[in-house]
Design a protein around this motif. Sequence first.
Motif, mmCIF file in Angstrom:
data_model
loop_
_atom_site.group_PDB
_atom_site.id
_atom_site.type_symbol
_atom_site.label_atom_id
_atom_site.label_comp_id
_atom_site.label_asym_id
_atom_site.label_seq_id
_atom_site.Cartn_x
_atom_site.Cartn_y
_atom_site.Cartn_z
ATOM 1 N N UNK A 1 -28.950 17.920 69.021
ATOM 2 C CA UNK A 1 -30.095 17.143 68.530
ATOM 3 C C UNK A 1 -31.368 17.489 69.299
ATOM 4 N N UNK A 2 -31.212 18.294 70.346
ATOM 5 C CA UNK A 2 -32.369 18.901 71.001
ATOM 6 C C UNK A 2 -32.160 20.409 70.907
ATOM 7 N N UNK A 3 -33.236 21.122 70.601
ATOM 8 C CA UNK A 3 -33.121 22.564 70.370
ATOM 9 C C UNK A 3 -34.152 23.338 71.166
ATOM 10 N N UNK A 4 -33.780 24.575 71.476
ATOM 11 C CA UNK A 4 -34.775 25.529 71.927
ATOM 12 C C UNK A 4 -35.035 26.442 70.737
ATOM 13 N N UNK B 1 -40.550 30.021 73.871
ATOM 14 C CA UNK B 1 -39.689 28.980 73.302
ATOM 15 C C UNK B 1 -40.470 27.681 73.166
ATOM 16 N N UNK B 2 -39.964 26.810 72.295
ATOM 17 C CA UNK B 2 -40.510 25.463 72.174
ATOM 18 C C UNK B 2 -39.335 24.488 72.189
ATOM 19 N N UNK B 3 -39.435 23.442 72.996
ATOM 20 C CA UNK B 3 -38.406 22.401 73.021
ATOM 21 C C UNK B 3 -38.651 21.455 71.853
ATOM 22 N N UNK B 4 -37.610 21.247 71.029
ATOM 23 C CA UNK B 4 -37.782 20.412 69.832
ATOM 24 C C UNK B 4 -36.712 19.326 69.778
ATOM 25 N N UNK B 5 -37.131 18.124 69.375
ATOM 26 C CA UNK B 5 -36.183 17.007 69.336
ATOM 27 C C UNK B 5 -36.019 16.408 67.951
ATOM 28 N N UNK B 6 -36.558 17.064 66.948
ATOM 29 C CA UNK B 6 -36.358 16.575 65.582
ATOM 30 C C UNK B 6 -36.365 17.769 64.642
ATOM 31 N N UNK B 7 -35.853 17.539 63.439
ATOM 32 C CA UNK B 7 -35.820 18.597 62.442
ATOM 33 C C UNK B 7 -37.243 19.068 62.097
ATOM 34 N N UNK B 8 -38.136 18.082 61.947
ATOM 35 C CA UNK B 8 -39.511 18.430 61.564
ATOM 36 C C UNK B 8 -40.162 19.284 62.650
ATOM 37 N N UNK B 9 -39.963 18.882 63.908
ATOM 38 C CA UNK B 9 -40.570 19.637 65.016
ATOM 39 C C UNK B 9 -39.974 21.045 65.092
ATOM 40 N N UNK B 10 -38.648 21.150 64.879
ATOM 41 C CA UNK B 10 -37.988 22.458 64.960
ATOM 42 C C UNK B 10 -38.481 23.363 63.830
ATOM 43 N N UNK B 11 -38.653 22.768 62.641
ATOM 44 C CA UNK B 11 -39.122 23.576 61.505
ATOM 45 C C UNK B 11 -40.544 24.076 61.766
ATOM 46 N N UNK B 12 -41.373 23.183 62.279
ATOM 47 C CA UNK B 12 -42.764 23.557 62.548
ATOM 48 C C UNK B 12 -42.828 24.665 63.616
#
Length: 426
Positions: A181-184, A121-132
């Motif tokens: 707004x924060x995703x795994x 998993x990767x912790x993501x806090x933005x749309x760009x980070x989640x997409x990447x």
Amino acid sequence: MARLLVLGSGGREHALVWSLAGEAAGHLLFCAPGNAGTAELAANLAVDLQDHEAVMALVREQRIDLTIVGPEGPLAAGIVDRFQAENLPIFGPRRDAARLESSKLFARELMAGAGIPQPAYVACHSRAAAREAARAQGLPVVLKADGLAAGKGVFVCATEAELEAALDRFFIGQDFGPAGLALSVEECLVGPEMSVFAVCAGEQFAILGTAQDYKRAFEGDRGPNTGGMGSIAPAPLATPELLQQVSRQIFKPVLAALAGRGVPYSGFLYAGLMIVDGAPYVIEFNVRLGDPETQAVLPLLADPLSAVITAALEQKLPPVLALKPAAAACVVLAAEGYPGPYTTGLPIGGLDQLDEEITLFHAGTTRRDGRLVSSGGRVLSLVATADDHAEAAAIIYRNMARIDMPGSRFRSDIGRPQVAAAAEAN
Ligand code: AMP
Ligand code: GLY
């Protein structure tokens, strides 16, 4: 005899009340707010569970000896911390420990540190980070809201279009508010699922039971995800060897990791697992029992539930609980439209026609002018125990047709041998 209070109003809470009511000790039972089913075994107390001060006032007024928390909401909001600050006995994790469910990223990070098997998993806090992160992971990919989202915050994305649509819901529509707004962003595991329930006291724990949940709305595991349309217990996959592995690789290290952070865990703990090539991986932890798994799990518990909870509160849990060598099935009767929009206030009849072998648990029911009517999407659950799941399910299906509620529906494939066999073959 003790005065026991169960918090909640669903089928799980009716099953908890039923289990306590069946004990030889003869307790005086209360349920808040409860439903029309709990009212037959306990005194229902009307209260808003978000109002912890009001709940504590009731506990004092009714001289409650022990409060047992059903749903995650009050736990995540710190009801146990409030009770303990006032020296009122309560069973459930404190808010910091309840983050295991209320923050998926907290749980993932804790598991990573403890070496517990889980998807990458990767912790993501933005749309760009989640997409990447999703592109790096590759399709299919799972996006999961960090916070509580009533079971709706998980998207399994098989295509770029699904990925973009899911990202839109998290970051543009903000369907889950700050919780989304924060995703795994997770590797998508493939395999049969199984739920394992433990009673925990710091680093002590004992397995209370296992179950298979039927999450999808329709037969053959098709249609939208629901809270659960039925369950069988024990889980067909739960061999003693697999359970030993689950204890050693999952429950023991997660409890040790929490204790190590100064947030010892007390309460029920639910591990949602996926079995990949025979090995268990944690899809999620919940800090409560499952609904409708509890309805199938508790009828198989041979030890008195209140004694198990008392042992946990006294840190004297036996390592193994006594379970009946039988099989249970639970089928949920839902309102038309569930899990989408549905109507309430529908009259429910025919319950007096049910065979004695049926244990009926109410979920969304209430009495209006003395008549039983629906008040939720999941309305009733019918439970039976037998030598195997198919037989237990057959007893339930013989009885389902006798229940009269306009537009009601249920899944007709719970506990069917082919379902269990398919899961085993996976
Ligand atoms: P959860 O709310 O975390 O239990 O997720 C709901 C459902 O989504 C699970 O029961 C799984 O079927 C599926 N799911 C969640 N996370 C994953 C994952 N990493 N890989 C595959 N399926 C998943
Ligand atoms: N039946 C799934 C749950 O209780 O979360």
